[in-house]
Design a protein around this motif. Structure first.
Motif, PDB file in Angstrom:
ATOM      1  N   ALA A 132       3.337   2.929  -2.342  1.00  0.00           N
ATOM      2  CA  ALA A 132       3.063   4.186  -2.648  1.00  0.00           C
ATOM      3  C   ALA A 132       2.440   4.778  -3.908  1.00  0.00           C
ATOM      4  O   ALA A 132       3.054   5.056  -4.391  1.00  0.00           O
ATOM      5  N   VAL A 133       1.606   3.349  -3.477  1.00  0.00           N
ATOM      6  CA  VAL A 133       0.843   3.325  -5.086  1.00  0.00           C
ATOM      7  C   VAL A 133      -0.419   4.186  -5.473  1.00  0.00           C
ATOM      8  O   VAL A 133      -1.103   5.110  -4.485  1.00  0.00           O
ATOM      9  N   TYR A 134      -0.408   4.738  -6.827  1.00  0.00           N
ATOM     10  CA  TYR A 134      -0.436   6.185  -7.023  1.00  0.00           C
ATOM     11  C   TYR A 134      -1.744   5.153  -8.471  1.00  0.00           C
ATOM     12  O   TYR A 134      -1.448   4.489  -9.442  1.00  0.00           O
ATOM     13  N   VAL A 135      -2.554   6.444  -8.931  1.00  0.00           N
ATOM     14  CA  VAL A 135      -3.638   5.720 -10.203  1.00  0.00           C
ATOM     15  C   VAL A 135      -3.914   6.913 -10.939  1.00  0.00           C
ATOM     16  O   VAL A 135      -3.962   7.737 -10.751  1.00  0.00           O
TER      17      VAL A 135
ATOM     18  N   ASN B  76       7.428   9.860   0.395  1.00  0.00           N
ATOM     19  CA  ASN B  76       7.486   8.887   0.281  1.00  0.00           C
ATOM     20  C   ASN B  76       7.189   8.031  -1.051  1.00  0.00           C
ATOM     21  O   ASN B  76       7.326   7.048  -1.595  1.00  0.00           O
ATOM     22  N   SER B  77       7.829   9.259  -2.041  1.00  0.00           N
ATOM     23  CA  SER B  77       7.475   8.445  -3.790  1.00  0.00           C
ATOM     24  C   SER B  77       8.173   9.962  -3.975  1.00  0.00           C
ATOM     25  O   SER B  77       8.544  10.732  -3.175  1.00  0.00           O
ATOM     26  N   VAL B  78       8.469   9.989  -5.625  1.00  0.00           N
ATOM     27  CA  VAL B  78       9.488  11.414  -6.049  1.00  0.00           C
ATOM     28  C   VAL B  78       8.713  10.745  -7.297  1.00  0.00           C
ATOM     29  O   VAL B  78       8.927  10.114  -7.782  1.00  0.00           O
ATOM     30  N   LEU B  79       8.455  12.191  -8.334  1.00  0.00           N
ATOM     31  CA  LEU B  79       8.323  11.881  -9.685  1.00  0.00           C
ATOM     32  C   LEU B  79       9.620  12.544 -10.297  1.00  0.00           C
ATOM     33  O   LEU B  79       9.984  13.708 -10.250  1.00  0.00           O
TER      34      LEU B  79
ATOM     35  N   ILE C 216       2.001  10.433  -0.795  1.00  0.00           N
ATOM     36  CA  ILE C 216       0.728   8.904  -1.030  1.00  0.00           C
ATOM     37  C   ILE C 216      -0.010   8.468   0.062  1.00  0.00           C
ATOM     38  O   ILE C 216       1.079   8.148   0.189  1.00  0.00           O
ATOM     39  N   THR C 217      -0.978   9.303   0.276  1.00  0.00           N
ATOM     40  CA  THR C 217      -2.142   8.303   0.205  1.00  0.00           C
ATOM     41  C   THR C 217      -2.671   7.180   0.045  1.00  0.00           C
ATOM     42  O   THR C 217      -3.980   7.862  -0.340  1.00  0.00           O
TER      43      THR C 217
END
Ligand SMILES: O=C(O)CCC(=O)C(=O)O
Ligand SMILES: [Fe+2]
Length: 198
Positions: free
Chosen positions: A64-67, A98-101, A192-193
């Protein structure tokens, strides 16, 4: 019957003010504060680099990589308490987040300015599930086209699910509230996709 105000804009949200009991929320808050590696991120402003007015952590699946600010961010692994919350939020929303801030507002002086969560990897109509623990803070949603503001009191143990056009048509913030002395942790669960970013 038609109501005169039927066409007043409303954000597409589901609101569960007492999703967790106050006791469950207090225990969760203590567990999450203790088990998280909190980061103090810096942001660029016209006056130079300054600390963000809150602490943060990004957790999730390794893919779940984000930029963000041109940097490829790989999330930290799920921690036990956050994974428990995720499973409960997944079941309620029928979504596999698949992710959380995580945002930690140390007092009413900490805040988050107007923004929408519109990164390409979130998709066009993201479902974002927001769990609040600790001090009650105000959450404002402002409609882009009309300026109409809808406010919520995000109490400890509450869950606010934003979906549909909420990110496209509204911005949101957590304003400073100097009178609030207590700490608050908010978790926004996201899907996140990475392939959605061109
Ligand atoms: O703290 C909150 O309630 C909102 C957090 C938020 O908007 C975000 O993490 O994008
Ligand atoms: Fe947000």
């Amino acid at each position: 019957m038609f109501d005169l105000f039927d066409d007043a804009p409303q954000p597409d949200v589901a609101w569960y003010p007492a999703w967790l009991s106050p006791e469950e929320a207090t225990i969760m808050l203590a567990r999450i504060v203790a088990e998280t590696s909190w980061r103090q991120e810096r942001i660029r402003t016209p006056g130079g680099w300054v600390d963000q007015p809150r602490l943060t952590a990004w957790l999730g699946e390794p893919d779940a990589v984000y930029v963000y600010s041109g940097i490829r961010n790989v999330p930290q692994p799920w921690t036990p308490a956050v994974a428990e919350l995720r499973d409960a939020v997944d079941a309620l929303c029928d979504v596999r987040f698949n992710s959380v801030l995580l945002n930690r507002y140390r007092s009413g002086i900490d805040s988050m300015g107007w923004h929408a969560d519109r990164e390409p990897e979130l998709g066009a109509e993201p479902v974002i599930a927001s769990v609040s623990l600790g001090a009650t803070r105000r959450f404002d949603l402002r409609h882009n086209a009309t300026g109409v503001v809808r406010s919520f009191r995000l109490t400890s143990g509450s869950l606010l699910v934003m979906r549909g056009q909420t990110q496209a048509q509204w911005r949101h913030r957590v304003p400073k509230e100097s009178a609030v002395s207590g700490e608050r942790v908010n978790l926004t669960f996201r899907v996140i996709t990475p392939g959605l970013r061109q």
